[in-house]
Design a protein around this motif. Structure first.
Motif, mmCIF file in Angstrom:
data_model
loop_
_atom_site.group_PDB
_atom_site.id
_atom_site.type_symbol
_atom_site.label_atom_id
_atom_site.label_comp_id
_atom_site.label_asym_id
_atom_site.label_seq_id
_atom_site.Cartn_x
_atom_site.Cartn_y
_atom_site.Cartn_z
ATOM 1 N N VAL A 1 0.825 -1.210 0.000
ATOM 2 C CA VAL A 1 0.000 0.000 0.000
ATOM 3 C C VAL A 1 0.864 1.267 0.000
ATOM 4 N N ILE A 2 0.494 2.217 -0.872
ATOM 5 C CA ILE A 2 1.027 3.575 -0.808
ATOM 6 C C ILE A 2 -0.178 4.496 -0.694
ATOM 7 N N GLY A 3 -0.262 5.263 0.378
ATOM 8 C CA GLY A 3 -1.447 6.062 0.670
ATOM 9 C C GLY A 3 -1.597 7.321 -0.159
ATOM 10 N N ASP A 4 -2.720 7.984 0.017
ATOM 11 C CA ASP A 4 -3.044 9.216 -0.702
ATOM 12 C C ASP A 4 -1.945 10.272 -0.535
ATOM 13 N N MET A 5 -1.556 10.867 -1.642
ATOM 14 C CA MET A 5 -0.644 12.015 -1.670
ATOM 15 C C MET A 5 0.675 11.755 -0.929
ATOM 16 N N ALA A 6 1.083 10.510 -0.897
ATOM 17 C CA ALA A 6 2.272 10.126 -0.126
ATOM 18 C C ALA A 6 3.531 10.875 -0.542
ATOM 19 N N PHE A 7 3.677 11.153 -1.843
ATOM 20 C CA PHE A 7 4.881 11.833 -2.334
ATOM 21 C C PHE A 7 4.544 13.197 -2.947
ATOM 22 N N SER A 8 3.416 13.760 -2.598
ATOM 23 C CA SER A 8 2.991 15.037 -3.166
ATOM 24 C C SER A 8 3.902 16.185 -2.721
ATOM 25 N N LYS A 9 4.042 17.157 -3.591
ATOM 26 C CA LYS A 9 4.805 18.384 -3.323
ATOM 27 C C LYS A 9 6.284 18.118 -3.009
ATOM 28 N N THR A 10 6.824 17.037 -3.545
ATOM 29 C CA THR A 10 8.252 16.761 -3.362
ATOM 30 C C THR A 10 9.016 17.230 -4.595
ATOM 31 N N LYS A 11 10.334 17.007 -4.593
ATOM 32 C CA LYS A 11 11.186 17.457 -5.697
ATOM 33 C C LYS A 11 11.636 16.294 -6.575
#
Length: 207
Positions: free
Chosen positions: A82-92
């Motif tokens: 499982v990878i949850g909602d927005m787990a890597f959002s707003k990263t570079k």
């Protein structure tokens, strides 16, 4: 230490408007870590790279949101589910490769929302659902594993189809002007073309 099995919710979360003092995440050899909790490292802006241990089965919602991550990798033999909602959002992140796992991956929505630098993504054979996966990105290239039994792309347009190319599941990049859909397409997913402001015409197949 390798004996840690879970990183709790908000464990190393920093304020969105503060400077994070955390600069590195290193896991011990033979790590037994199984879960990275919700918002565990969100806004940890000093963290630029992480290698997820093979033992991890779950990455929580917003786990790395707003962090300084530029690179994410997964140890060989990943047991991730499982990878949850927005787990890597707003990263570079500039690229991302989903790991090959024994079980199908359960992926949350808007996983990379706001990742303006993300250009390339590799979809492993474990990825079966791409709905809302690339919202808020400017991805230019998607590569799909030859062993993926559910997804395909033809390279002519930024579109992900089902394996038989009868359904459009995701449109991940900008399309300008006219688009002619290939013969055989019988289904277009919800909101598939929602953000295509430069798309002026869609030519439907006879099918």
């Amino acid at each position: 230490p390798a004996s840690v099995t879970e990183i709790g919710d908000y464990a190393f979360r920093s304020s969105e408007y503060a400077v994070s003092k955390l600069t590195a995440i290193v896991f011990g050899e033979n790590s037994k870590l199984q879960k990275i909790g919700n918002s565990a490292f969100s806004y940890a802006t000093g963290v630029t790279e992480i290698e997820i241990p093979a033992s991890v089965t779950e990455i929580g919602d917003y786990a790395f949101q707003g962090s300084g991550l530029e690179k994410v990798s997964f140890k060989e033999g990943s047991q991730l589910i499982v990878i949850g909602d927005m787990a890597f959002s707003k990263t570079k992140l500039t690229s991302f490769a989903f790991p090959e796992t024994e079980k199908q991956l359960e992926l949350g929505g808007n996983l990379f929302n706001g990742c303006e630098l993300l250009k390339e993504v590799y979809l492993s054979a474990s990825v079966v659902n791409v709905n809302n996966l690339f919202t808020g990105t400017a991805i230019e290239k998607i590569t799909i594993s030859e062993n993926n039994e559910f997804l395909s792309t033809d390279g002519d347009a930024p579109i992900i189809y089902n394996k038989a190319k009868t359904a459009i599941l995701n449109v991940y990049g900008a399309i300008e002007g006219s688009l002619t859909l290939p013969e055989g397409v019988t289904y277009i997913g919800a909101d598939a073309f929602a953000s295509q402001t430069d798309l002026t015409e869609i030519v439907l197949p006879s099918s």
